[in-house]
Write a protein that holds these residues in place. Sequence first.
Motif, PDB file in Angstrom:
ATOM      1  N   GLY A  20       0.823  -1.209   0.000  1.00 20.86           N
ATOM      2  CA  GLY A  20       0.000   0.000   0.000  1.00 20.86           C
ATOM      3  C   GLY A  20       0.860   1.263   0.000  1.00 20.86           C
ATOM      4  O   GLY A  20       2.081   1.217  -0.116  1.00 20.86           O
ATOM      5  N   LEU A  86      -2.860  -4.755  -1.147  1.00 20.61           N
ATOM      6  CA  LEU A  86      -3.522  -4.022  -0.064  1.00 20.61           C
ATOM      7  C   LEU A  86      -3.626  -2.553  -0.465  1.00 20.61           C
ATOM      8  O   LEU A  86      -2.615  -1.931  -0.826  1.00 20.61           O
ATOM      9  CB  LEU A  86      -2.751  -4.172   1.245  1.00 20.61           C
ATOM     10  CG  LEU A  86      -3.413  -3.502   2.449  1.00 20.61           C
ATOM     11  CD1 LEU A  86      -3.382  -4.402   3.688  1.00 20.61           C
ATOM     12  CD2 LEU A  86      -2.798  -2.148   2.775  1.00 20.61           C
ATOM     13  N   MET A  88      -3.543   0.639  -2.076  1.00 22.66           N
ATOM     14  CA  MET A  88      -3.012   0.991  -3.400  1.00 22.66           C
ATOM     15  C   MET A  88      -2.609  -0.271  -4.157  1.00 22.66           C
ATOM     16  O   MET A  88      -2.834  -0.369  -5.376  1.00 22.66           O
ATOM     17  CB  MET A  88      -1.809   1.930  -3.255  1.00 22.66           C
ATOM     18  CG  MET A  88      -1.208   2.335  -4.586  1.00 22.66           C
ATOM     19  SD  MET A  88       0.235   3.391  -4.405  1.00 22.66           S
ATOM     20  CE  MET A  88       1.504   2.169  -4.015  1.00 22.66           C
ATOM     21  N   ARG A 211     -10.649   2.788   4.046  1.00 21.20           N
ATOM     22  CA  ARG A 211     -11.400   1.970   3.075  1.00 21.20           C
ATOM     23  C   ARG A 211     -12.291   1.052   3.899  1.00 21.20           C
ATOM     24  O   ARG A 211     -11.992  -0.118   4.105  1.00 21.20           O
ATOM     25  CB  ARG A 211     -10.445   1.157   2.182  1.00 21.20           C
ATOM     26  CG  ARG A 211      -9.521   2.012   1.330  1.00 21.20           C
ATOM     27  CD  ARG A 211     -10.268   2.763   0.229  1.00 21.20           C
ATOM     28  NE  ARG A 211      -9.475   3.863  -0.306  1.00 21.20           N
ATOM     29  CZ  ARG A 211      -9.735   5.148  -0.110  1.00 21.20           C
ATOM     30  NH1 ARG A 211     -10.780   5.535   0.597  1.00 21.20           N
ATOM     31  NH2 ARG A 211      -8.973   6.077  -0.646  1.00 21.20           N
ATOM     32  N   HIS A 236      -6.759  -0.236   8.739  1.00 19.80           N
ATOM     33  CA  HIS A 236      -6.372  -0.282   7.322  1.00 19.80           C
ATOM     34  C   HIS A 236      -5.295  -1.322   7.036  1.00 19.80           C
ATOM     35  O   HIS A 236      -5.244  -1.872   5.949  1.00 19.80           O
ATOM     36  CB  HIS A 236      -5.892   1.115   6.918  1.00 19.80           C
ATOM     37  CG  HIS A 236      -5.821   1.332   5.449  1.00 19.80           C
ATOM     38  ND1 HIS A 236      -6.865   1.047   4.601  1.00 19.80           N
ATOM     39  CD2 HIS A 236      -4.823   1.814   4.656  1.00 19.80           C
ATOM     40  CE1 HIS A 236      -6.516   1.351   3.363  1.00 19.80           C
ATOM     41  NE2 HIS A 236      -5.273   1.805   3.374  1.00 19.80           N
TER      42      HIS A 236
HETATM   43  C1  MLT Z   1      -3.117   2.999   0.735  1.00 15.43           C
HETATM   44  O1  MLT Z   1      -3.063   2.586   1.918  1.00 15.43           O
HETATM   45  O2  MLT Z   1      -2.526   2.420  -0.167  1.00 15.43           O
HETATM   46  C2  MLT Z   1      -3.899   4.259   0.448  1.00 15.43           C
HETATM   47  O3  MLT Z   1      -4.551   4.686   1.593  1.00 15.43           O
HETATM   48  C3  MLT Z   1      -4.866   4.073  -0.663  1.00 15.43           C
HETATM   49  C4  MLT Z   1      -5.600   5.328  -0.996  1.00 15.43           C
HETATM   50  O4  MLT Z   1      -5.209   6.413  -0.555  1.00 15.43           O
HETATM   51  O5  MLT Z   1      -6.596   5.257  -1.733  1.00 15.43           O
END
Ligand code: MLT
Length: 257
Positions: A20, A86, A88, A211, A236
């Motif tokens: 991510g 995960l 991204m 998310r 997350h």
């Molecule tokens: C991540 O953890 O990769 C990001 O929060 C994804 C995002 O910002 O959409």
Amino acid sequence: MMTRSHTNKINEAPVLFLHGFPFNRSMWQEQIEFLSRRGYRCIAPDLRGLGENRFAGDVATMEGMARDVAALMDELNLESAVICGLSMGGYVALDFVKLFPERALALVLAGTRAPADTDREKAAREQQVQTILRAGMVPISIATVPKLLARRTLAEKPDVVKDVRNMIIKSDPRGAAAAQRGMAVRRDYVADLAEITVPTLIIVGREDTIRPPADAEFMHRRIAGSQLIVLDDAAHLTNIEQPERFNAVMSEFLARL
Ligand code: MLT
């Protein structure tokens, strides 16, 4: 690149892990150790501009990252793999399965979502880019660590909190800015979900506010036959916050393939 190979169980599907934002391949350490011990070949690249991957321009698109993954698979002579992303990394996985459907044996989508950003979300990303380019990674680490982790992780797992903070701080600000801009221009994956025919496991932390479970449920409803797992005491970063449960769920899923 982290890659381990065990020859005793050559029929096991290789597993490719996509990290991510703004992290690097080290976030998959626990999964790689666990699955390698069970005979799986695990591959975890640093995505464009992050970790030890070089900075390659001001916008690191999800599609570009997906193409990098395919090129890495070519280099490793891997025709196909289970793709686990995960957040991204999940966007990259969704681009990958669209571009190279025959190369994804299965998908694991953790803490991610299908819809594109709204204009407001895009503007917030650009604001964060400006902060990163002006002030580096420390301000974003201070602002985001409390949102990335569940209450119990923050209270009871100081080493996890420290590792997550260090991972953010160590990221190249230019690479992080490029990835953030790449996420802002990512495709809307909603229409793709109905076309996914490979086995799909969706994992989300019950306390994820970045998310949230509703995003995971949305994908679950649209990906035929998908399995949805909601992990308690995780936000997350489910794989880091609850590695034992994440690993157990993942290895049960892999065993069924
Ligand atoms: C991540 O953890 O990769 C990001 O929060 C994804 C995002 O910002 O959409």
